[in-house]
Write an enzyme that holds these catalytic residues in place. Sequence first.
Site, PDB file in Angstrom:
ATOM      1  N   GLU A 104      12.658 -20.121 -17.154  1.00 13.11           N
ATOM      2  CA  GLU A 104      12.343 -18.730 -16.834  1.00 13.11           C
ATOM      3  C   GLU A 104      13.516 -17.813 -17.175  1.00 13.11           C
ATOM      4  O   GLU A 104      13.324 -16.716 -17.722  1.00 13.11           O
ATOM      5  CB  GLU A 104      11.983 -18.601 -15.356  1.00 13.11           C
ATOM      6  CG  GLU A 104      11.717 -17.187 -14.875  1.00 13.11           C
ATOM      7  CD  GLU A 104      10.571 -16.485 -15.592  1.00 13.11           C
ATOM      8  OE1 GLU A 104      10.453 -15.253 -15.430  1.00 13.11           O
ATOM      9  OE2 GLU A 104       9.800 -17.154 -16.319  1.00 13.11           O
ATOM     10  N   TRP A 133      -3.572  -1.783  -1.379  1.00 11.58           N
ATOM     11  CA  TRP A 133      -3.429  -3.064  -2.074  1.00 11.58           C
ATOM     12  C   TRP A 133      -3.938  -4.112  -1.106  1.00 11.58           C
ATOM     13  O   TRP A 133      -3.277  -4.456  -0.134  1.00 11.58           O
ATOM     14  CB  TRP A 133      -1.962  -3.321  -2.439  1.00 11.58           C
ATOM     15  CG  TRP A 133      -1.787  -4.545  -3.276  1.00 11.58           C
ATOM     16  CD1 TRP A 133      -1.572  -5.806  -2.855  1.00 11.58           C
ATOM     17  CD2 TRP A 133      -1.838  -4.604  -4.705  1.00 11.58           C
ATOM     18  NE1 TRP A 133      -1.476  -6.658  -3.921  1.00 11.58           N
ATOM     19  CE2 TRP A 133      -1.637  -5.953  -5.063  1.00 11.58           C
ATOM     20  CE3 TRP A 133      -2.040  -3.660  -5.702  1.00 11.58           C
ATOM     21  CZ2 TRP A 133      -1.619  -6.369  -6.392  1.00 11.58           C
ATOM     22  CZ3 TRP A 133      -2.021  -4.085  -7.014  1.00 11.58           C
ATOM     23  CH2 TRP A 133      -1.808  -5.424  -7.349  1.00 11.58           C
ATOM     24  N   LYS A 172      13.481 -14.698 -19.938  1.00  9.90           N
ATOM     25  CA  LYS A 172      13.858 -13.311 -19.649  1.00  9.90           C
ATOM     26  C   LYS A 172      14.875 -12.800 -20.668  1.00  9.90           C
ATOM     27  O   LYS A 172      14.789 -11.668 -21.139  1.00  9.90           O
ATOM     28  CB  LYS A 172      14.444 -13.200 -18.228  1.00  9.90           C
ATOM     29  CG  LYS A 172      13.460 -13.420 -17.105  1.00  9.90           C
ATOM     30  CD  LYS A 172      12.510 -12.269 -16.882  1.00  9.90           C
ATOM     31  CE  LYS A 172      11.172 -12.422 -17.527  1.00  9.90           C
ATOM     32  NZ  LYS A 172      10.349 -13.545 -17.223  1.00  9.90           N
ATOM     33  N   ASN A 182       0.968   0.295   5.882  1.00 14.12           N
ATOM     34  CA  ASN A 182       1.448  -0.521   4.763  1.00 14.12           C
ATOM     35  C   ASN A 182       2.137  -1.741   5.348  1.00 14.12           C
ATOM     36  O   ASN A 182       3.050  -1.608   6.169  1.00 14.12           O
ATOM     37  CB  ASN A 182       2.445   0.267   3.906  1.00 14.12           C
ATOM     38  CG  ASN A 182       3.157  -0.620   2.909  1.00 14.12           C
ATOM     39  OD1 ASN A 182       2.561  -1.522   2.337  1.00 14.12           O
ATOM     40  ND2 ASN A 182       4.442  -0.372   2.705  1.00 14.12           N
ATOM     41  N   GLY A 183       1.701  -2.927   4.942  1.00 13.01           N
ATOM     42  CA  GLY A 183       2.324  -4.138   5.448  1.00 13.01           C
ATOM     43  C   GLY A 183       1.306  -5.091   6.030  1.00 13.01           C
ATOM     44  O   GLY A 183       0.109  -5.032   5.719  1.00 13.01           O
ATOM     45  N   LYS A 229       2.067  -6.520 -21.364  1.00 15.50           N
ATOM     46  CA  LYS A 229       2.117  -7.018 -19.987  1.00 15.50           C
ATOM     47  C   LYS A 229       1.080  -8.109 -19.745  1.00 15.50           C
ATOM     48  O   LYS A 229       1.342  -9.088 -19.070  1.00 15.50           O
ATOM     49  CB  LYS A 229       1.891  -5.854 -19.012  1.00 15.50           C
ATOM     50  CG  LYS A 229       2.089  -6.229 -17.543  1.00 15.50           C
ATOM     51  CD  LYS A 229       3.518  -6.627 -17.262  1.00 15.50           C
ATOM     52  CE  LYS A 229       3.729  -7.037 -15.824  1.00 15.50           C
ATOM     53  NZ  LYS A 229       5.068  -7.609 -15.603  1.00 15.50           N
ATOM     54  N   GLU A 251      13.156 -12.136 -23.964  1.00 20.29           N
ATOM     55  CA  GLU A 251      12.219 -11.021 -23.906  1.00 20.29           C
ATOM     56  C   GLU A 251      12.916  -9.663 -24.012  1.00 20.29           C
ATOM     57  O   GLU A 251      12.423  -8.770 -24.707  1.00 20.29           O
ATOM     58  CB  GLU A 251      11.424 -11.072 -22.592  1.00 20.29           C
ATOM     59  CG  GLU A 251      10.345 -12.131 -22.552  1.00 20.29           C
ATOM     60  CD  GLU A 251       9.622 -12.157 -21.220  1.00 20.29           C
ATOM     61  OE1 GLU A 251       8.393 -12.326 -21.217  1.00 20.29           O
ATOM     62  OE2 GLU A 251      10.293 -12.015 -20.177  1.00 20.29           O
ATOM     63  N   CYS A 288       0.832  -1.207   0.000  1.00 18.72           N
ATOM     64  CA  CYS A 288       0.000   0.000   0.000  1.00 18.72           C
ATOM     65  C   CYS A 288       0.871   1.263   0.000  1.00 18.72           C
ATOM     66  O   CYS A 288       2.063   1.219   0.272  1.00 18.72           O
ATOM     67  CB  CYS A 288      -0.912   0.016   1.218  1.00 18.72           C
ATOM     68  SG  CYS A 288      -1.899  -1.476   1.390  1.00 18.72           S
ATOM     69  N   ARG A 332       1.379   1.497  -5.976  1.00 19.81           N
ATOM     70  CA  ARG A 332       1.501   0.597  -4.824  1.00 19.81           C
ATOM     71  C   ARG A 332       0.165  -0.040  -4.444  1.00 19.81           C
ATOM     72  O   ARG A 332       0.138  -0.950  -3.620  1.00 19.81           O
ATOM     73  CB  ARG A 332       2.067   1.355  -3.618  1.00 19.81           C
ATOM     74  CG  ARG A 332       3.460   1.919  -3.847  1.00 19.81           C
ATOM     75  CD  ARG A 332       3.963   2.621  -2.596  1.00 19.81           C
ATOM     76  NE  ARG A 332       4.141   1.693  -1.499  1.00 19.81           N
ATOM     77  CZ  ARG A 332       5.261   1.013  -1.259  1.00 19.81           C
ATOM     78  NH1 ARG A 332       6.300   1.169  -2.043  1.00 19.81           N
ATOM     79  NH2 ARG A 332       5.348   0.190  -0.233  1.00 19.81           N
ATOM     80  N   HIS A 354      20.430 -35.499 -27.084  1.00 23.00           N
ATOM     81  CA  HIS A 354      19.430 -35.871 -28.086  1.00 23.00           C
ATOM     82  C   HIS A 354      19.176 -34.731 -29.068  1.00 23.00           C
ATOM     83  O   HIS A 354      18.047 -34.553 -29.530  1.00 23.00           O
ATOM     84  CB  HIS A 354      18.131 -36.296 -27.396  1.00 23.00           C
ATOM     85  CG  HIS A 354      18.281 -37.502 -26.532  1.00 23.00           C
ATOM     86  ND1 HIS A 354      18.139 -38.788 -27.006  1.00 23.00           N
ATOM     87  CD2 HIS A 354      18.596 -37.622 -25.215  1.00 23.00           C
ATOM     88  CE1 HIS A 354      18.345 -39.653 -26.030  1.00 23.00           C
ATOM     89  NE2 HIS A 354      18.630 -38.966 -24.928  1.00 23.00           N
TER      90      HIS A 354
END
Length: 620
Positions: free
Chosen positions: A493, A86, A497, A112-113, A615, A500, A2, A27, A516
């Site tokens: 992954e 959030w 990256k 926040n948290g 996105k 991308e 947040c 946030r 192979h």
Amino acid sequence: MCGIVGYVGPRPGQELLLRGLEKLEYRGYDSAGLSLVAGEGIESIRAVGNLSFLREAVHARAAVIAGGGVAVAEPPPTTGIGHTRWATHGAVTEANAHPHSDTEDRVHIVLNGIVENHLDLRRRLVADGAEFTSETDAEVVAHLIAAHYAGDLLEAVRAAYGDLRGHYSFVAVCADEPGLLVAARKETPLVIGLGEGESFLASAVPAFLRETRDVIYMNDDEFAAVRAGAIELVDAAGRPREPRPERVEWDEDVAEKAGYETFMLKEIHEQPGAVAETIGDRLPEGERIELDAGLSEEQLAGIRRVVVVACGTSYHAGLVGRYAIEQWARLPVEMDIASEYRYRNPVVGPGDLVIGITQSGETADTLAAMRLARRAGATVLAVSNVMGSQATREADGTLFTRAGLEIGVAATKTFVSQVAAMYLLALKLAELHGTLEPDDLLRLVEEMRRLPDLLADVIESVDGPVAQVAEEWQHAGFFLYLGRHIGLAVCLEGALKLKEVSYIPTDAYAAGEMKHGPIALLDQRTPVVCVATDAPVLEKMLSNVSEVRARGAHVLAVATEGSLEVAEHAESVFWVPRTDWILQPILAVVPLQLLAYRIARARGLNVDQPRNLAKTVTVE
């Protein structure tokens, strides 16, 4: 994740707070609110949705007051706090929006948290007569401060802080002490802005950058009493601390990135906080995992098979989850690319748990796969980062990742948060199915608690060595990534990256399959990235690495600290901290994220907006 703002000074505070929140909306944007100290009380206004809805509510309230001939406080309030949320605890409703107040409406707070022990504190406070109006963990802070208040807000905040467990920062105001903001920080950011006869508080500098560039960064376990012309800092014991102002020279574009050169780099550095938010209160003391996913323990205990459907980075996170579920919960797991699954005639139905992983909750192929499974009678769980998204509305339950807004197109903190969420699910299934000994479950819980700190360590330690390697290999025409078992998911992954953001042709392969076909691609100009962290298959992996070197290729390895045998097989090694081998992927992916980033930057590319990508993929 947040956003917090606060202001005290001679100017009307409402618009300053709203402008500050606009700079922090990245946030959180589920709901927002303001509290302004006015006359002998505190005026508060909140709204569901992004900040445009709060502005509408503010204007509507002003129109009602003007139309009704109600006297407006003169002068306008000049002390206040604001928040953009959030959501983590409690649905997205006006009642759950911040600021929150105590029963007598004398103390207001924004936070926040996560307060991990909020349920115990709520029970205690209710027994003492507190009346709660929200489902949030944050509201307990307002009631705690009020319970400790005896005419000194700073002392009440310090006393309340001693009752709290978790990671958070918060700011409080009290109707009995106008012209004062009191703040506390524990493991989430809070910064003070110093103006001419006025002061600001915020989660990040951009909230007040247009007003002042002189700042004080608060430390953990530190408290601030903030007045218009004075700042008082004390530690947890009440001992004074010397404020150390700094001058921020960022322009506004850099400020949006919190001083980082790109959003991607900023989000890589935000990964420890994203994982901490994701696991936070879900790993309480003891053996039980508090999954908070909307599925009953009876439903989860009845699961006989798991199916994971996802696309791109989310698919790779699900692949890590598959290994964890099979290893810990001993349930069979089927992995499917969502865009393929939707066109099969899959064998799925009652007794199956189908997990759709989608950061946005709007990925078209994943949504279609989830609908197919639900129609067939399976229980469907969404793993998502966005409350109220389509996936959360269509699933039987949702496990939120709490990663915060991710602006860079190449997902980084999305991945580690999704992996952390899948670990939580795997541990919960193991708990309910009785497949882990209590001591093993406790050990894994403790290892997971360490992950945010270990992530911070590896980000700090590997960036320099990675940058050197990136400079050397930025012009390579092809990269090969190799891994085995759970390391294969990390390779997939990492290779994604690099493709991308650098546009270098890259392949990722199971190391045992290299002979192979892919081995034909290797020569002295080929960099081969090998994930060789601790695992039961490490010896096999090193054998594959030897085969690579025999063909003259250059080996870049990711290895666990202390694994000297890996150093003997590689030209360059990126070390990651030691933890349980199933948890290693959440650390091992960091050097690969940074490698992709540094190579792309060396090539002069825009990593935040790579060509041809979006996105969120909301079309087939």
